[in-house]
Design a protein around this motif. Structure first.
Motif, PDB file in Angstrom:
ATOM      1  N   GLN A 328      29.666 -15.918  28.891  1.00 55.35           N
ATOM      2  CA  GLN A 328      29.048 -15.850  27.566  1.00 55.35           C
ATOM      3  C   GLN A 328      29.413 -17.026  26.660  1.00 55.35           C
ATOM      4  OE1 GLN A 328      26.632 -13.922  26.642  1.00 55.35           O
ATOM      5  NE2 GLN A 328      26.567 -14.936  24.635  1.00 55.35           N
ATOM      6  N   PRO A 329      30.680 -17.465  26.594  1.00 54.43           N
ATOM      7  CA  PRO A 329      30.986 -18.592  25.689  1.00 54.43           C
ATOM      8  C   PRO A 329      30.178 -19.851  26.012  1.00 54.43           C
ATOM      9  CG  PRO A 329      33.006 -17.492  26.370  1.00 54.43           C
ATOM     10  CD  PRO A 329      31.906 -16.925  27.213  1.00 54.43           C
ATOM     11  N   LEU A 330      29.946 -20.110  27.317  1.00 48.15           N
ATOM     12  CA  LEU A 330      29.165 -21.281  27.690  1.00 48.15           C
ATOM     13  C   LEU A 330      27.668 -21.027  27.617  1.00 48.15           C
ATOM     14  CD1 LEU A 330      31.213 -22.759  30.687  1.00 48.15           C
ATOM     15  CD2 LEU A 330      31.052 -23.623  28.361  1.00 48.15           C
ATOM     16  N   SER A 332      26.129 -19.468  25.413  1.00 47.11           N
ATOM     17  CA  SER A 332      25.683 -19.643  24.023  1.00 47.11           C
ATOM     18  C   SER A 332      25.446 -21.108  23.676  1.00 47.11           C
ATOM     19  CB  SER A 332      26.722 -19.056  23.070  1.00 47.11           C
ATOM     20  OG  SER A 332      27.967 -19.734  23.203  1.00 47.11           O
ATOM     21  N   GLN A 333      25.884 -22.048  24.575  1.00 47.61           N
ATOM     22  CA  GLN A 333      25.716 -23.479  24.317  1.00 47.61           C
ATOM     23  C   GLN A 333      24.522 -24.075  25.063  1.00 47.61           C
ATOM     24  OE1 GLN A 333      27.627 -25.084  22.062  1.00 47.61           O
ATOM     25  NE2 GLN A 333      28.610 -23.101  21.699  1.00 47.61           N
TER      26      GLN A 333
END
Length: 465
Positions: A328-330, A332-333
């Protein structure tokens, strides 16, 4: 009896009439070209002091010593600084042409003349590496050092099938093979004689030679000096290893199983000399000669094996990085890139970005598709002038250099140039350079372009012409 002898002679004649070690000779040419260019440029600001009449050795003193030794140099023809600058800069040009392999044999002769002229002008700053380089460059005059990685390589391979059965080609092949063979034999003699002299030395026999070498400040780095002097085992090991690798070199070189070990040994030996003792050019010269020790088939096999290994590593890294990209953190980019599907340069750029996109953070869409412009609110005219991008989920569009910066932050191999792109953007030149390149790209409308094409008519006429 006669037929048996002729059969035995045939493999030798086939070897002599066929050029071998072409890749090694080409790599050696490139290596020596870089070394010569480095020597010219690193001393450029001090060239008058080192080699001119106004420097360490004036013209009259040089002429007296060269007449006694029978030496020749282009720099002896005139004491004028203008003439010196002319010859020096011509030497730089010749070194560059030698490096790129243009007009191989002719430039090789010129390069040899300019090199020995520079070395002989001031022998006080020369070392053993310069003498070895002079010898190898002379042998390479008779070798084909431009068959690979050169400006003339394509022409050579086009002509070779037409001339390889001629007498002239066979004569050139014989000279080439013997020239490379002489280089290898000289290298063996140098290592063997050096090793034998070391064996006869007392400090080499008792394993303390490296210790005494490190005591000479001119030939030792303070860091390695303090590091090695405190380790008796490392000193003894380095001393005996240098002897063993030199003595073993001529005997292990001609075995296909031990060749790589001994070549890696001498390269490691010279790398140590370059790092610890600071003799960079000497070590580089010796390492460049080692390129001649590997045959063309071995280079090709090595290239195939390395390519296979690189693909395996790339596949493994890509698999793992794509898994990280789904976190998820990546996720979102992620960014969608709007490119020109009618532009070959843009299509090639997209293919390159796909190969470098380790985390899978980029999506691509051609603005030439009508549904794309409508779905994302793109202005076709602005999209035609500049590439655009936007982070998925955001509404802000980035165009030109700003889009390129957004992309570079998500491509790991581009992280090195991302700060430079940001700096160029801050200085106000990034967008100008981007627009300059984008305005000169070729647009090829799919299926052709008629009167109903919405491209500006002037640009269409330009590309049709």
């Amino acid at each position: 009896m006669g037929s048996a002898t002729s059969v035995k002679r045939r493999p030798l004649l086939d070897w002599l009439y066929r050029e071998e070690f072409l890749i090694g000779a080409s790599l050696a040419r490139i290596g020596f070209g870089f070394i010569l260019l480095y020597m010219y440029l690193i001393h450029y600001a001090q060239r008058y002091l080192l080699w001119s009449d106004a420097g360490l050795i004036d013209h009259a003193t040089y002429m007296a010593s060269s007449t006694k030794d029978g030496a020749f140099s282009l720099y002896m023809l005139s004491p004028s600084l203008g003439y010196f600058d002319l010859i020096y800069h011509l030497g730089i040009v010749v070194a560059i042409l030698y490096l790129i392999g243009w007009k191989g044999r002719f430039i090789s002769i010129l390069n040899f003349i300019f090199t020995i002229s520079l070395i002989d002008r001031n022998v006080l700053i020369s070392d053993g590496g310069d003498n070895i380089m002079r010898l190898i460059l002379f042998y390479l005059l008779f070798a084909n050092a431009t068959a690979y990685f050169s400006a003339d390589s394509d022409k050579y391979w086009q002509r070779r099938p037409l001339v390889e059965h001629t007498v002239l080609y066979k004569i050139k092949s014989v000279f080439h093979n013997f020239a490379v063979l002489f280089c290898i034999v000289n290298l063996c003699i140098m290592y063997l004689s050096s090793g034998l002299y070391q064996v006869m030395g007392e400090v080499w026999n008792n394993g303390t030679a490296v210790y005494y070498i490190l005591q000479v400040d001119e030939y030792s780095h303070p860091f390695f000096q303090s590091l090695l002097l405190q380790n008796d085992f490392a000193i003894v090991l380095a001393t005996y290893a240098s002897i063993l690798v030199k003595l073993a070199f001529p005997f292990l070189l001609f075995n296909r199983y031990t060749k790589y070990a001994v070549v890696c040994g001498v390269i490691g030996f010279h790398t140590g000399i370059a790092i610890v003792m600071g003799l960079v050019t000497f070590s580089l010269i010796m390492c460049m000669i080692d390129f001649l020790l590997i045959t063309d088939k071995e280079y090709q096999r090595l290239y195939t094996d390395m390519s296979r290994l690189a693909r395996k590593i790339s596949l493994a890294l890509r698999t793992r990085t794509r898994r990280l990209g789904r976190m998820q953190p990546l996720r979102s980019q992620r960014v969608i890139v709007f490119f020109d599907g009618w532009c070959p340069m843009c299509q090639a750029s997209v293919r390159t970005l796909k190969a470098l996109d380790w985390f899978g953070l980029l999506r691509y869409a051609s603005f030439r598709e009508q549904s794309v412009c409508e779905a994302y609110g793109l202005d076709p005219q602005k999209a035609e002038q500049r590439m655009h991008s936007k982070r998925i989920g955001d509404t802000d569009l980035h165009g030109g250099i700003h889009a390129f910066i957004q992309i570079s932050k998500r491509i790991v191999p581009m992280w090195l140039i991302s700060p430079l792109l940001c700096l160029a953007n801050r200085l106000g030149i990034g967008q100008k350079v981007y627009d300059f390149i984008a305005a000169r790209r070729t647009i090829m409308p799919t299926g052709g372009c008629d009167d109903s094409c919405y491209l500006p008519r002037v640009q269409t006429a330009k590309h049709e012409s």
